[in-house]
Scaffold this active site. Structure first.
Site: not given
Lengths: 646, 646
Positions: A124, A89
């Protein structure tokens, strides 16, 4: 990256997903590994739970100098000691939790690439549910921009580009569509954690559906941050392939045990309703007496046992064809899950879901409650009854629900009626109208309902029943032989077998198929053992076989010729590229890669005509994918070729 | 024999059951041990699954000379090598399966006694479901006759006298009543195997209910021949305490795996949806490759793991107070179980079930579907609203469902209304009408419903709502401050606190209780932290405390005096025998054995007045049993004394 469908049910799928570090099966769960503090090491996870893939946080690694150094020097796989695929991540979630965190969106992607992550995630912009439309729009725009920039830095790392858009379905879909144009390999659906935390499962469902509708179907979809088994069946049924769980450790540290139906504090448990190795070894009171760190470890193990078993349950349900049953049953565990399931009752969602639904299943359809009547497969069968089924006469005799198959149960009465009248025969069944000649077709025969059905289902099936028989003279069965002769023009088909094969072929192949197939000397061969129809010949040519399992047809090349002639392009066709033609002619299956076009009405397990670009019939086969999938996937079989046109 | 209730939920109960060979906890499962061929030895079962009690067949032992000799010489416990309680069957089932089997009904009881069986079974006449009424009647008569004869031969063996009566509820009940008069210790419910085999669960439920209604509640009830976990939660909720399982071995030998939701052939399973030690050690394909005998053993282990875990789940649900949730969820696994659950919707069954239902539960009430509204506890609350609640005015303002507690959610509007009008305030909630002053009382505050409720529940709660407000002027809340002034005679109680304590006490103690309790100078003390009512004083005496957990009252001795004076005998009373009076005066709890009489309206967890035979108030306490139980049980606590009248 290789991703191919091996099995399917609902909009869910069992796939093989290949990365640099091996192939895994999806749906699957990625335990979150905290590189700073491993409750259970990934190596141990593999041994204990069969963990195939893990996820860790590259932002955390990059923040700790020592970890960073080691990761860059020896790679992420050495760092956490795991030889399977590792996803990383980017820290996007940390920006949501801690506010402004200093991460460079491109540097973090490069870093993931440099430490050898198998799947690296873009940074994001986390779209919380409370955003205004404008704010959400800005986040989506920035997310897409970063995804594009990241794509050029990924090299051989698979790039995970997250779908955002808060709770605005059109933004989700737009974001998904944009991201599908980018060279991404993996699609997390982001921003759902705050929804999960507030049990806003209906909103989670809306997010998944709108994202899925925009995404390229040929790549894995990851419901980012949804680690509780409560939601797994529904999320998989909507097409999610991967999940991550930090819950197993977080809950364990907090003394909480995960169960498929919810979470409970060990301190409130008298006897543990579980037989995992941990709960077999320890009683509740023994667990309560453990040291805190020891307890956390045991509960983490329990939580992972339960979570991975849930994945097995779901994959097995897909193989057995009863994922909807698992989904519906699970919703009774949580009132908000019921709200989530109800989202699927919207017609637009049924239409979308129906495209993924196989023609028939291995297992009988089981009624679980008032949701069952809203399954996409029942929606389809109702549509087909209204659009494809041809009523022979303008009078219909209606029978009440009875034992299956109906034609056997009511056989004496049917004979009596046929002696006197030319009428349609329809059963008012729990799942709607069933023309008696369709009584062996899936799911009419292969379904189990209680005797006493709920009022909502009654109401729903009554609606279809009324629509099906509108403008029709209806006679209750008891009066069918005494009521005055109906005004019938000509005697059409009193032969039950002919009625059956006509009705099934219209329902299965499209309106008029019976006209195309049975326009000649028909010979029907039955099983000596069961008396059921097995093979059908037209003018001496074998055109169809009827499957005992679902009462539907297997199309033979003889029948394929007739349908090919009758139905215009692209109906029933799968068009293969010229390169693949010789292989198809040899009887090889059609790989998705070589499909050029396809009838949009074809659905998984449909019989289809395999043609070349000039619409020459090459073979007959059975679809494994729908049109969008055939045109998107690079790997896997699109059509199983059965018989070639030689 | 000692049998006492330790915990309860629905009509289910967790009990301690003491035999010659130790004490076990019920509900529990007795694996069937075949003395000729043990797949898993009882000793091993104890180790692996915590098996506490087993059952074996005395008829089989008596047929094999060697077994018989050993059993008579060394006893049954040595024979099968188990030191816990052993129940023996008589061969009644064999007479059903094989027709006329030569067994002497008295000899077989003596034999069981002589081999040292802890619980021996009479040779009852197996009543199949296809019997005529007359045939069934004959079987019942003979069964009762044999039971009587057997009772005089039992010595220190506990005698299991089976309830028969085929599917005729009145015969079942009659048989149960007759058997309850005999010196029996244990009640199997017989004749259900053919019903189970045909999934006639609705009939099984009818058999259980009619049997239970006739049986002495103070002895263990055994649902004979129902060994599948599918039925366990429902059967326990109806008051079954023991189950036997031969299924674990029979299915295993046949390659079938038991799951809580059904049975599946290992050959059809891809991945096993289970994390028991067997399924953690072996994958499905590894199991499939085992030798047949090895496979049978492993599957038997799996089957027992699953079955015993189900028992833990049920016992834990009883402790947590959510057995109905477990029952309702389970029914979605099988359409015929849904039919079975619907049997409980009959008013007569609700009335019976309500007697066992505690006043409140540890856990919130969770909606699982359209069954929830039919739970006995909701039936009770509806009855009490209709019979005990006093409307203050003839005009009612109706609010829609909102966040809980309603009085907080609608507080601004309520203030506005109170400024202008004297009206009743009622919320039209998912579970029926909720007067706003009852909004903290269980289950109104402690319940979780989905946003979107099913139509059947809507309809059911609408009916109660209409009945509750009939002959009442109803104003929707939006119009409540603008509509013309209603014709109110006098201003009664605009103080919300006074309204609340009045309404709760009427609902909890009976109509008029508020009149008795609050007829003086009332002081209400609230929690500084939560602002909620904690203690109530009348003329300086502490009369009530309000529990934060369920919004109901704990009765103090001051309040008990007022209620004792107001309500005539036997209302709210539990009468203890003279022998027990000194103990009660010391604050000791009341044992069931010493209860002489009791208000039939008292239910578990109700506050009650403990009195002597002259109706002198001795103390105040909390019931653990209902009237029938108090008068039947020889062991266990009937009332927990809280405060004495000194």
């Amino acid at each position: 990256m290789k991703f191919e469908i091996k099995d399917r049910d609902a909009a869910g799928r069992v796939c093989k997903f290949t990365t640099k570090h091996g192939t895994i099966t999806t749906p699957n769960l990625m335990p979150v590994v905290n590189p700073n503090k491993m409750l259970i090491s990934p190596r141990e996870m593999k041994k204990l739970f069969g963990t195939e893939i893990v996820i860790t946080n590259s932002y955390v690694i990059s923040k700790y100098e020592e970890l960073k150094k080691k990761a860059l020097q020896n790679g992420i796989h050495k760092l956490i000691d795991f030889d399977g695929p590792i996803m990383t991540d980017s820290g996007a979630f940390q920006t949501y939790v801690y506010g402004d965190v200093d991460i460079d969106p491109i540097e973090i992607v490069k870093f993931q690439r440099d430490i050898g992550s198998d799947i690296g995630t873009i940074l994001d912009v986390f779209g919380t549910p409370d955003l205004t439309r404008k704010e959400a729009e800005g986040g989506v725009k920035e997310t897409i921009k970063r995804a594009k920039m990241s794509a050029s830095e990924k090299n051989d790392m698979l790039l995970a580009c997250t779908v955002q858009g808060s709770i605005y379905p059109d933004l989700r879909m737009k974001c998904a569509k944009e991201i599908s144009k980018i060279d991404a390999d993996f699609y997390p659906i982001g921003g759902v954690v705050p929804l999960m935390e507030n049990q806003r499962y209906a909103d989670v469902v809306r997010c998944i559906i709108s994202s899925k509708q925009g995404l390229d179907p040929s790549k894995p979809v990851h419901l980012f941050g949804a680690g509780h088994p409560l939601i797994f069946p529904l999320a998989v049924a909507l097409g999610c392939d991967l999940f991550d769980s930090s819950a197993y450790a977080k809950y364990a540290t907090d003394g909480r045990m995960i169960f498929p139906w919810g979470t409970e504090k060990i301190m409130n448990i008298n006897e543990i309703p579980c037989c995992c190795p941990v709960c077999t070894k320890f009683t509740a009171s023994e667990l309560k007496k453990l040291e805190k760190s020891d307890l956390s470890l045991r509960l983490a193990e329990h939580n992972l046992h339960v979570s991975f078993t849930e994945m097995k349950k779901i994959r097995n349900a897909i193989a057995e064809g009863n994922l909807w049953e698992v989904v519906e049953r699970r919703t009774s565990s949580n009132p908000y899950l019921l709200d989530a399931l109800k989202v699927l009752r919207k017609t637009e969602n049924k239409i979308w879901l129906e495209k993924f639904e196989s023609v028939s299943k291995n297992k009988a359809l089981f009624y679980t409650g008032n949701h069952t009547i809203h399954r996409p497969i029942i929606y389809r069968i109702h549509r087909r009854l209204l659009n494809r089924y041809e009523h022979l006469y303008n009078t219909t005799v209606v029978f009440p629900e009875g034992n299956k198959p109906y034609s056997t149960y009511y056989s004496r009465k049917i004979k009596e009626i046929f002696k006197k009248k030319n009428v349609n025969l329809v059963v008012r069944s729990h799942l709607g109208p069933v023309p008696i000649e369709l009584d062996e077709m899936y799911p009419f025969a292969q379904s189990v309902f209680p005797k006493d059905i709920d009022i909502e289902t009654q109401e729903e099936s009554r609606k279809i029943f009324d629509e099906f028989l509108k403008e029709m003279k209806v006679i209750p069965w008891k009066e069918s032989t005494t009521s005055p002769e109906p005004d019938v023009s000509e005697k059409k088909k009193t032969d039950m077998d002919l009625r059956r094969i006509s009705a099934v072929s219209d329902m299965q192949f499209g309106k008029g198929a019976s006209e195309a197939l049975f326009n000649g000397q028909i010979e029907i061969v039955k099983s000596k053992k069961t008396g059921k129809i097995r093979n059908i010949y037209c003018d001496g040519k074998h055109i169809l076989s009827m499957r005992a399992s679902d009462g539907m047809f297997t199309l033979k090349i003889g029948g394929a010729h007739l349908l090919h002639k009758f139905f215009k392009y692209p109906m029933l066709r799968v068009v293969v590229e010229e390169d693949a033609v010789p292989f198809v002619r040899e009887g090889k299956s059609v790989f998705a890669k070589f499909v050029k076009d396809c009838d949009p009405a074809l659905i998984p397990l449909d019989e289809c005509l395999i043609v070349n670009t000039k619409d020459t019939l090459l073979a007959v086969g059975r679809c494994l994918l729908n049109k969008t999938e055939m045109l998107s996937f690079d790997y896997g079989i699109a059509v199983k070729t059965r018989e070639t046109n030689n």
